[in-house]
Design an enzyme around this catalytic site. Structure first.
Site, mmCIF file in Angstrom:
data_model
loop_
_atom_site.group_PDB
_atom_site.id
_atom_site.type_symbol
_atom_site.label_atom_id
_atom_site.label_comp_id
_atom_site.label_asym_id
_atom_site.label_seq_id
_atom_site.Cartn_x
_atom_site.Cartn_y
_atom_site.Cartn_z
ATOM 1 N N LYS A 52 0.828 -1.210 0.000
ATOM 2 C CA LYS A 52 0.000 0.000 0.000
ATOM 3 C C LYS A 52 0.863 1.262 0.000
ATOM 4 C CE LYS A 52 -2.106 -1.139 3.856
ATOM 5 N NZ LYS A 52 -1.610 -2.463 4.235
ATOM 6 N N ARG A 55 -9.296 0.881 9.114
ATOM 7 C CA ARG A 55 -8.929 -0.504 9.424
ATOM 8 C C ARG A 55 -10.028 -1.213 10.205
ATOM 9 N NH1 ARG A 55 -3.058 0.349 9.027
ATOM 10 N NH2 ARG A 55 -1.984 -1.623 9.183
ATOM 11 N N ARG A 68 12.185 -6.325 4.613
ATOM 12 C CA ARG A 68 11.946 -4.895 4.403
ATOM 13 C C ARG A 68 12.837 -3.982 5.252
ATOM 14 N NH1 ARG A 68 5.874 -2.711 4.848
ATOM 15 N NH2 ARG A 68 5.999 -3.188 7.056
ATOM 16 N N ARG A 78 14.717 -0.929 10.362
ATOM 17 C CA ARG A 78 13.734 -2.014 10.312
ATOM 18 C C ARG A 78 12.650 -1.612 11.296
ATOM 19 N NH1 ARG A 78 15.232 -6.007 6.376
ATOM 20 N NH2 ARG A 78 17.475 -5.801 6.163
ATOM 21 N N ARG A 122 -0.484 -8.889 13.447
ATOM 22 C CA ARG A 122 -0.983 -7.938 12.442
ATOM 23 C C ARG A 122 -1.879 -8.632 11.421
ATOM 24 N NH1 ARG A 122 4.622 -5.746 10.733
ATOM 25 N NH2 ARG A 122 3.573 -4.584 9.085
#
Ligand code: ADP
Ligand code: ZN
Length: 214
Positions: free
Chosen positions: A13, A87, A126, A159, A171
């Site tokens: 996203k 959300r 990531r 990170r 999550r």
């Protein structure tokens, strides 16, 4: 045009929102980024939410709706991209009300579809530039060999505290339990477009562009 980018953590996203900002002059409203900024600036709200975020749980509707309300008041000529918000169903209702109060509404809700295994892999690989927010990935877009961000030249890669295996499990659970019902909600409003998020960044970009220009 106002749009929502929906999808599980790691779906891309943020990356796609940044692209829409550059190509369409839209304004990205990422509640995740806003909450991390609040944390870094050491406000009392930031301190309160930091632990919740690190565990991978959702922060309260009240806090994120407050953040969004402030930004909506500033307006955006090219329209807003809501990234990581709403959300929950109450956040979705609140967003509808806030936009309606400005005489506006949503034009599209894009859901990025990505397999769970791919999400886990992407998130584990990531890293983010601490200065400009550019996203790197050990597998697909490694940090340049000179150790400098290719977008801003800084070298403070980070990170995220919630990019651990355990927080990611939480999550994902939060996503399926509280956020994925929004897919049905926006489908019922006739706003939903599904885009395959498994391909390369460019291919996903093209999928989103097709959905928006329809
Ligand atoms: P990702 O999409 O990769 O999970 P985000 O940066 O959007 O990451 O969000 C990180 C964390 O910030 C979430 O796990 C949650 O704790 C908090 N957060 C962000 N947006 C919201 C929201 N709309 N409602 C509740 N919590 C949120
Ligand atoms: Zn950078």
């Amino acid at each position: 045009m106002n749009i929502v980018l929906l999808g599980p953590p790691g779906a891309g996203k943020g990356t796609q929102a940044r692209h829409l900002v550059e190509t369409r002059g839209m304004v990205q409203l990422s509640t995740g980024d806003m909450l991390r900024e609040a944390k870094d600036s050491g406000t009392s709200m930031g301190r309160r939410v930091a632990e919740v975020m690190a565990r991978g749980e959702l922060v309260t509707d009240e806090i994120v709706i407050g953040l969004i309300r402030e930004k909506l008041e500033e307006g955006a000529r090219g329209g807003f991209i809501f990234d990581g918000f709403p959300r929950t169903l109450s956040q979705a209702d609140a967003l509808g009300d806030l936009l309606a109060a400005e005489g506006q509404g949503l034009d599209a809700v894009i859901v990025l579809e990505v397999d769970d295994e791919a999400l886990v892999q992407r998130i584990a690989a990531r890293a983010t530039c601490g200065t400009c927010g550019a996203v790197y990935n050990d597998l697909t877009r490694p940090i340049p060999e000179d150790g400098k961000c290719s977008e801003c030249g800084a070298s403070d890669f980070q990170r995220r505290a919630d990019d651990t295996e355990e927080a990611l499990r939480t999550r994902l659970l939060e996503y399926y339990k509280k956020t994925s019902p929004l897919i049905g909600y926006y489908h019922a409003k006739g706003l939903l477009a599904r885009v395959d998020g498994m391909g390369e960044v460019d291919a996903v970009q093209a999928g989103i562009a097709r959905a928006l220009d329809d």
